[in-house]
Write a protein that holds these residues in place. Structure first.
Motif, PDB file in Angstrom:
ATOM      1  N   ASN A  85      26.988  13.097  28.889  1.00 32.89           N
ATOM      2  CA  ASN A  85      27.791  13.331  30.099  1.00 32.89           C
ATOM      3  C   ASN A  85      26.936  13.512  31.351  1.00 32.89           C
ATOM      4  OD1 ASN A  85      30.400  13.009  28.991  1.00 32.89           O
ATOM      5  ND2 ASN A  85      30.258  15.043  28.059  1.00 32.89           N
ATOM      6  N   LEU A  99      27.256   8.694  27.379  1.00 34.04           N
ATOM      7  CA  LEU A  99      28.591   9.184  27.041  1.00 34.04           C
ATOM      8  C   LEU A  99      28.571  10.102  25.819  1.00 34.04           C
ATOM      9  CD1 LEU A  99      30.564   5.870  27.621  1.00 34.04           C
ATOM     10  CD2 LEU A  99      30.176   7.738  29.215  1.00 34.04           C
ATOM     11  N   SER A 100      27.561   9.939  24.971  1.00 37.37           N
ATOM     12  CA  SER A 100      27.344  10.854  23.849  1.00 37.37           C
ATOM     13  C   SER A 100      25.882  10.684  23.463  1.00 37.37           C
ATOM     14  CB  SER A 100      28.276  10.534  22.667  1.00 37.37           C
ATOM     15  OG  SER A 100      27.850   9.361  22.022  1.00 37.37           O
ATOM     16  N   VAL A 161      40.297  18.589  34.876  1.00 35.78           N
ATOM     17  CA  VAL A 161      38.895  19.024  35.012  1.00 35.78           C
ATOM     18  C   VAL A 161      38.609  19.328  36.488  1.00 35.78           C
ATOM     19  CG1 VAL A 161      36.489  18.331  34.696  1.00 35.78           C
ATOM     20  CG2 VAL A 161      38.200  17.682  33.012  1.00 35.78           C
ATOM     21  N   ALA A 174      32.717  13.240  33.299  1.00 37.53           N
ATOM     22  CA  ALA A 174      33.788  13.904  32.537  1.00 37.53           C
ATOM     23  C   ALA A 174      34.598  12.815  31.841  1.00 37.53           C
ATOM     24  CB  ALA A 174      34.676  14.723  33.464  1.00 37.53           C
ATOM     25  N   GLN A 175      34.703  12.912  30.539  1.00 42.76           N
ATOM     26  CA  GLN A 175      35.570  12.004  29.787  1.00 42.76           C
ATOM     27  C   GLN A 175      36.838  12.795  29.503  1.00 42.76           C
ATOM     28  OE1 GLN A 175      33.164   9.590  26.794  1.00 42.76           O
ATOM     29  NE2 GLN A 175      31.729  11.214  27.279  1.00 42.76           N
ATOM     30  N   THR A 176      37.914  12.394  30.137  1.00 45.64           N
ATOM     31  CA  THR A 176      39.090  13.248  30.107  1.00 45.64           C
ATOM     32  C   THR A 176      40.355  12.440  30.374  1.00 45.64           C
ATOM     33  OG1 THR A 176      40.000  15.303  31.024  1.00 45.64           O
ATOM     34  CG2 THR A 176      38.882  13.859  32.574  1.00 45.64           C
ATOM     35  N   SER A 177      41.457  13.164  30.545  1.00 48.04           N
ATOM     36  CA  SER A 177      42.741  12.545  30.832  1.00 48.04           C
ATOM     37  C   SER A 177      42.920  12.462  32.344  1.00 48.04           C
ATOM     38  CB  SER A 177      43.840  13.395  30.198  1.00 48.04           C
ATOM     39  OG  SER A 177      45.100  12.911  30.559  1.00 48.04           O
ATOM     40  N   ASN A 182      43.360   7.978  29.229  1.00 48.78           N
ATOM     41  CA  ASN A 182      41.960   8.332  28.989  1.00 48.78           C
ATOM     42  C   ASN A 182      41.075   7.654  30.025  1.00 48.78           C
ATOM     43  OD1 ASN A 182      42.629   9.798  26.680  1.00 48.78           O
ATOM     44  ND2 ASN A 182      42.600   7.936  25.429  1.00 48.78           N
ATOM     45  N   ALA A 183      40.095   8.400  30.526  1.00 55.45           N
ATOM     46  CA  ALA A 183      39.226   7.823  31.554  1.00 55.45           C
ATOM     47  C   ALA A 183      37.845   8.444  31.492  1.00 55.45           C
ATOM     48  CB  ALA A 183      39.830   8.034  32.936  1.00 55.45           C
TER      49      ALA A 183
ATOM     50  N   GLU B  16      44.561  16.611  25.121  1.00 53.27           N
ATOM     51  CA  GLU B  16      43.567  15.531  25.088  1.00 53.27           C
ATOM     52  C   GLU B  16      43.081  15.237  23.667  1.00 53.27           C
ATOM     53  OE1 GLU B  16      40.249  15.721  27.735  1.00 53.27           O
ATOM     54  OE2 GLU B  16      41.445  16.412  29.426  1.00 53.27           O
ATOM     55  N   ALA B  59      39.731  10.910  24.822  1.00 50.03           N
ATOM     56  CA  ALA B  59      39.094  10.231  25.954  1.00 50.03           C
ATOM     57  C   ALA B  59      37.685   9.756  25.647  1.00 50.03           C
ATOM     58  CB  ALA B  59      39.074  11.151  27.170  1.00 50.03           C
TER      59      ALA B  59
END
Lengths: 237, 100
Positions: A85, A99-100, A161, A174-177, A182-183, B16, B59
């Motif tokens: 992130n 992303l991870s 977030v 931020a990987q979130t809603s 999902n975005a 989520e 996500a």
């Protein structure tokens, strides 16, 4: 800059009809068309410092994942973020987002000077890159940029977030809603102007574009072309 | 609003996430009885108390494990699946050992 129309290219943004109806002027970008500006619009650079949405979906990007992906990218000369992130600007101005631990996303720069996405795509093969798998992000995701001082406030209407600039640092992800889809949200400031890259599934592109425009109405935001972003990046406000 | 702490992304609205079921000890598929495999695939213990479960952050497509009290619905802790699964399970080999 070469002017063009989206239908001259096989590759098009999912939103190109909307842009045409909004009197967009297009320029060629990596074998496709990107909106330079909208005809009749007032100063788009000023608009982008306050609140503006840009469609970057046709710009190059590529992804890799797998337990061998960080080592393979390191061997190719890429500079990787230390932790998930986070994102790091490369020497050629492309951006690598982690992303991870084992998944990376490489985004081209706004001026399309970066060569890394194409180089990595050319060099990668399942046989040569140990435990590294290609993730063709150009086909799977749309890519928007939301810029301006009110960007975080507009996003707060559709995202849980806290993206305010004193809470969510530059080059953070931020990987979130986002508006219930999902975005990936990546803060990438253009000089001193806050800017958030938003990447989401292409099937949601039309919906997300209009959902964000709707959230921007309260702050008098609107869509602009990529020329405004380049101007902000080149000339610190 | 209920919050779940994703080991990769941090605290997020539980909307989520998707529930992935109980964590089961996987028997060796090449050696176990059909009944044992069926129980592994289809049956849950459904225990009242603290259980370990799979959860998925939508996500980021990230699977992880959570300890949850099914009586109080309290989430005790969340942790990466790599804490439990140290090696990739190779289904082409007969390991002779049950996997977690």
């Amino acid at each position: 800059m070469t002017t063009t129309t989206p239908t001259h290219h096989l590759r098009r943004s999912q939103l190109y009809r909307w842009h045409v109806n909004a009197l967009a002027r297009f320029e060629e970008a990596a074998g496709s068309a990107v909106v330079t500006e909208y005809a009749g619009a007032d100063n788009e650079v000023n608009q982008a410092t306050r609140l503006a949405l840009v469609d970057l979906s046709t710009l190059p990007r590529v992804g890799f994942k797998g337990p061998g992906a960080p080592d393979w990218l390191d061997q190719q000369g890429a500079q990787l973020p230390d932790s998930p992130n986070q994102a790091v600007r490369q020497q050629d101005d492309s951006l690598i987002a982690r992303l991870s631990d084992y998944e990376l996303l490489i985004l081209a720069d706004l001026n399309l000077n970066s060569t890394l996405p194409a180089i990595l795509q050319d060099r990668w093969s399942l046989a040569s890159a140990n435990k590294t798998y290609s993730v063709p992000r150009s086909d799977s995701h749309c890519w928007f940029a939301l810029t301006g001082a009110d960007a975080a406030m507009a996003l707060s209407k559709v995202c849980g977030v806290d993206l305010r600039t004193h809470k969510f640092a530059d080059q953070t992800i931020a990987q979130t809603s986002l508006a219930r889809v999902n975005a990936i949200i990546l803060r990438n400031d253009l000089a001193k102007t806050p800017c958030f890259f938003l990447l989401s599934d292409v099937s949601s592109a039309q919906y997300l574009w209009h959902a964000i425009l709707d959230a921007m109405v309260e702050f008098h935001g609107r869509s602009v072309g990529i020329a405004a972003l380049r101007a902000l990046e080149a000339k610190p406000q | 609003m209920k919050i779940l702490n994703c080991p990769l992304n941090g605290p997020r609205n539980i909307a989520e996430f998707s529930y992935g079921g109980e964590l089961h000890r996987m028997p060796d598929p090449s050696k176990c009885e059909s009944r044992e495999w069926v129980e592994h695939v289809f049956f849950n213990e459904n225990k009242a108390g603290i259980v370990t479960e799979w959860w998925y952050h939508n996500a980021s497509s990230y699977w992880f494990l959570a300890e949850r009290n099914t009586v109080t619905d309290e989430i005790i802790r969340t942790f990466p699946a790599s804490d439990v699964f140290k090696e990739r399970v190779d289904f082409s080999k007969e390991t002779g050992e049950a996997q977690e």
